[in-house]
Write a protein that holds these residues in place. Sequence first.
Motif, PDB file in Angstrom:
ATOM      1  N   UNK A  28      50.716  38.428  56.401  1.00  0.00           N
ATOM      2  CA  UNK A  28      50.586  37.960  55.016  1.00  0.00           C
ATOM      3  C   UNK A  28      50.941  39.081  54.043  1.00  0.00           C
ATOM      4  N   UNK A  29      50.396  40.273  54.285  1.00  0.00           N
ATOM      5  CA  UNK A  29      50.695  41.399  53.380  1.00  0.00           C
ATOM      6  C   UNK A  29      52.183  41.757  53.464  1.00  0.00           C
ATOM      7  N   UNK A  30      52.724  41.806  54.678  1.00  0.00           N
ATOM      8  CA  UNK A  30      54.137  42.181  54.852  1.00  0.00           C
ATOM      9  C   UNK A  30      55.075  41.066  54.404  1.00  0.00           C
ATOM     10  N   UNK A  31      54.544  39.855  54.287  1.00  0.00           N
ATOM     11  CA  UNK A  31      55.350  38.666  53.973  1.00  0.00           C
ATOM     12  C   UNK A  31      56.506  38.490  54.958  1.00  0.00           C
ATOM     13  N   UNK A  32      56.201  38.759  56.226  1.00  0.00           N
ATOM     14  CA  UNK A  32      57.192  38.610  57.297  1.00  0.00           C
ATOM     15  C   UNK A  32      56.466  38.227  58.568  1.00  0.00           C
ATOM     16  N   UNK A  33      57.186  37.524  59.432  1.00  0.00           N
ATOM     17  CA  UNK A  33      56.643  37.235  60.756  1.00  0.00           C
ATOM     18  C   UNK A  33      57.263  38.218  61.751  1.00  0.00           C
ATOM     19  N   UNK A  34      56.618  38.391  62.915  1.00  0.00           N
ATOM     20  CA  UNK A  34      57.209  39.269  63.918  1.00  0.00           C
ATOM     21  C   UNK A  34      58.415  38.621  64.584  1.00  0.00           C
ATOM     22  N   UNK A  35      59.427  39.433  64.912  1.00  0.00           N
ATOM     23  CA  UNK A  35      60.512  38.885  65.726  1.00  0.00           C
ATOM     24  C   UNK A  35      60.233  39.149  67.204  1.00  0.00           C
ATOM     25  N   UNK A  36      59.326  40.110  67.470  1.00  0.00           N
ATOM     26  CA  UNK A  36      58.904  40.279  68.869  1.00  0.00           C
ATOM     27  C   UNK A  36      57.501  40.867  68.905  1.00  0.00           C
ATOM     28  N   UNK A  37      56.795  40.571  69.987  1.00  0.00           N
ATOM     29  CA  UNK A  37      55.502  41.219  70.187  1.00  0.00           C
ATOM     30  C   UNK A  37      55.183  41.269  71.676  1.00  0.00           C
TER      31      UNK A  37
ATOM     32  N   UNK B  16      41.357  42.836  48.144  1.00  0.00           N
ATOM     33  CA  UNK B  16      42.346  43.890  48.420  1.00  0.00           C
ATOM     34  C   UNK B  16      43.550  43.368  49.197  1.00  0.00           C
ATOM     35  N   UNK B  17      43.366  42.360  50.031  1.00  0.00           N
ATOM     36  CA  UNK B  17      44.507  41.849  50.809  1.00  0.00           C
ATOM     37  C   UNK B  17      45.465  41.109  49.859  1.00  0.00           C
ATOM     38  N   UNK B  18      44.898  40.381  48.901  1.00  0.00           N
ATOM     39  CA  UNK B  18      45.750  39.653  47.949  1.00  0.00           C
ATOM     40  C   UNK B  18      46.528  40.629  47.071  1.00  0.00           C
ATOM     41  N   UNK B  19      45.846  41.684  46.615  1.00  0.00           N
ATOM     42  CA  UNK B  19      46.513  42.676  45.754  1.00  0.00           C
ATOM     43  C   UNK B  19      47.591  43.413  46.558  1.00  0.00           C
TER      44      UNK B  19
ATOM     45  N   UNK C   6      58.940  53.834  50.112  1.00  0.00           N
ATOM     46  CA  UNK C   6      58.564  54.296  48.768  1.00  0.00           C
ATOM     47  C   UNK C   6      57.059  54.502  48.610  1.00  0.00           C
ATOM     48  N   UNK C   7      56.287  54.193  49.626  1.00  0.00           N
ATOM     49  CA  UNK C   7      54.848  54.368  49.474  1.00  0.00           C
ATOM     50  C   UNK C   7      54.069  53.763  50.623  1.00  0.00           C
ATOM     51  N   UNK C   8      52.760  54.000  50.565  1.00  0.00           N
ATOM     52  CA  UNK C   8      51.889  53.468  51.611  1.00  0.00           C
ATOM     53  C   UNK C   8      50.670  52.803  51.005  1.00  0.00           C
ATOM     54  N   UNK C   9      50.099  51.847  51.744  1.00  0.00           N
ATOM     55  CA  UNK C   9      48.881  51.167  51.307  1.00  0.00           C
ATOM     56  C   UNK C   9      47.862  51.181  52.444  1.00  0.00           C
ATOM     57  N   UNK C  10      46.600  51.331  52.082  1.00  0.00           N
ATOM     58  CA  UNK C  10      45.508  51.194  53.050  1.00  0.00           C
ATOM     59  C   UNK C  10      44.571  50.100  52.551  1.00  0.00           C
ATOM     60  N   UNK C  11      44.516  49.022  53.289  1.00  0.00           N
ATOM     61  CA  UNK C  11      43.666  47.889  52.913  1.00  0.00           C
ATOM     62  C   UNK C  11      42.481  47.888  53.859  1.00  0.00           C
TER      63      UNK C  11
ATOM     64  N   UNK D 135      53.317  44.615  47.756  1.00  0.00           N
ATOM     65  CA  UNK D 135      54.459  44.646  48.685  1.00  0.00           C
ATOM     66  C   UNK D 135      55.569  43.742  48.150  1.00  0.00           C
ATOM     67  N   UNK D 136      55.180  42.541  47.685  1.00  0.00           N
ATOM     68  CA  UNK D 136      56.189  41.602  47.152  1.00  0.00           C
ATOM     69  C   UNK D 136      56.876  42.180  45.919  1.00  0.00           C
ATOM     70  N   UNK D 137      56.147  42.983  45.126  1.00  0.00           N
ATOM     71  CA  UNK D 137      56.734  43.599  43.926  1.00  0.00           C
ATOM     72  C   UNK D 137      57.574  44.826  44.252  1.00  0.00           C
ATOM     73  N   UNK D 138      57.652  45.184  45.527  1.00  0.00           N
ATOM     74  CA  UNK D 138      58.491  46.314  45.934  1.00  0.00           C
ATOM     75  C   UNK D 138      57.828  47.671  45.783  1.00  0.00           C
ATOM     76  N   UNK D 139      56.511  47.724  45.549  1.00  0.00           N
ATOM     77  CA  UNK D 139      55.829  49.003  45.285  1.00  0.00           C
ATOM     78  C   UNK D 139      55.973  50.011  46.427  1.00  0.00           C
TER      79      UNK D 139
END
Length: 347
Positions: free
Chosen positions: A203-212, A134-137, A273-278, A142-146
Amino acid sequence: MKNTQPIVRLAIIGTGSMGGMHAKSYTAIENATLVAAVDTNETQLIEFCNKHDIEHRFTSLQALLDWNEFDAVSNVTPDQVHHRTSLQVIAANKHILCEKPLAVNYQDAREMADAAAGAGVINMVNLSYRNVASIQKAAQMVADGCIGQIKHFEASYLQSWLTQPAWGDWKSQSQWLWRLSSEHGSKGVLGDVGIHIIDFVTFVANQMPKSLSCQLHTFNKAEDDKIGEYPLDANDSFVMHMQLDNDALGVVSATRFASGHHNDLRLRIYGDKGGLEVSFENSTSRLRACLEKDLESATWHEVECADVDTIYQKFIDAILLNEQALPNFERGAQLQQLLDTAMGEHK
Ligand SMILES: NC(=O)c1ccc[n+]([C@@H]2O[C@H](COP(=O)([O-])OP(=O)(O)OC[C@H]3O[C@@H](n4cnc5c(N)ncnc54)[C@H](O)[C@@H]3O)[C@@H](O)[C@H]2O)c1
């Protein structure tokens, strides 16, 4: 008929509980063969090699390197041993899959990533939840813009081995006590499983944090916060606020006190445009989505996810193809930097 396929000859360093998982996984891969194992604990080493039918046994890494009749190593030693042993393996020009966290601080992890890249060996870090379908899908969707632009997320890694004995008695077993003690190389729940859940999100977001920012807590669990030689000072729970590169905000948390959950990971991620629950709960992978046409009625659907290759399989394939694969040491070092930042916030 004789098997003429190329075979990767593997050695496992560290024959503890996770070493067993590595051995089982390689045994199931056609192009891999376990030729050797190393452990400083000889009794355990022999038992492990007998169980997994491994011929060559060494009580030091140097003895394995001197023998030299292998192609690749799985480093399954404790966290604080990864740095020096991985550098030795890389210096010998062997391919390496190292357990997570790559090291116990960013400086060491950076040195490992630079050494591996410099030597040109295949290098991977065992972020094992990448094996969850499910994490890969979800990452692909997310990468496909869903789900459009990510705006918000919440993620958690829930364990409960401090509230029930399903995995053994933490008060008397060294494999749990060292994980509660910074003197024994533990960075608490943050260092142990925080890396998995931060990887899950980024990984799912394909982004790193700019702050935490991160709040950590160590609960009182024994008289004087100590059992035998183990001061119980490592964190048991954390809650992290994170802002991704695109400004999306989220909360990431983990605990060893989540009664009712043995080892469960969840990510809820929302875009315009939508939400995902992994989820990966009770060892079951699940993905649900609410996408454009269902947003108004807030209707969620199960999403089918194809099986994925394990990191062990990807490691072997990468060696045979001589092509680097992910997640690599560079990724391990990037995550380590986030862990260090989170530890720095410790009040
Ligand atoms: N990817 C995952 O999901 C996952 C899950 C569990 C553990 N881990 C990681 O796997 C690693 C091992 O964890 P574990 O639970 O198997 O620990 P463990 O304590 O059960 O086993 C570690 C083994 O390494 C041996 N060892 C220590 N120093 C050594 C050295 N210098 N050379 C050779 N052997 C040495 C110990 O004797 C021990 O047998 C840790 O880094 C842990 O964080 C990862």
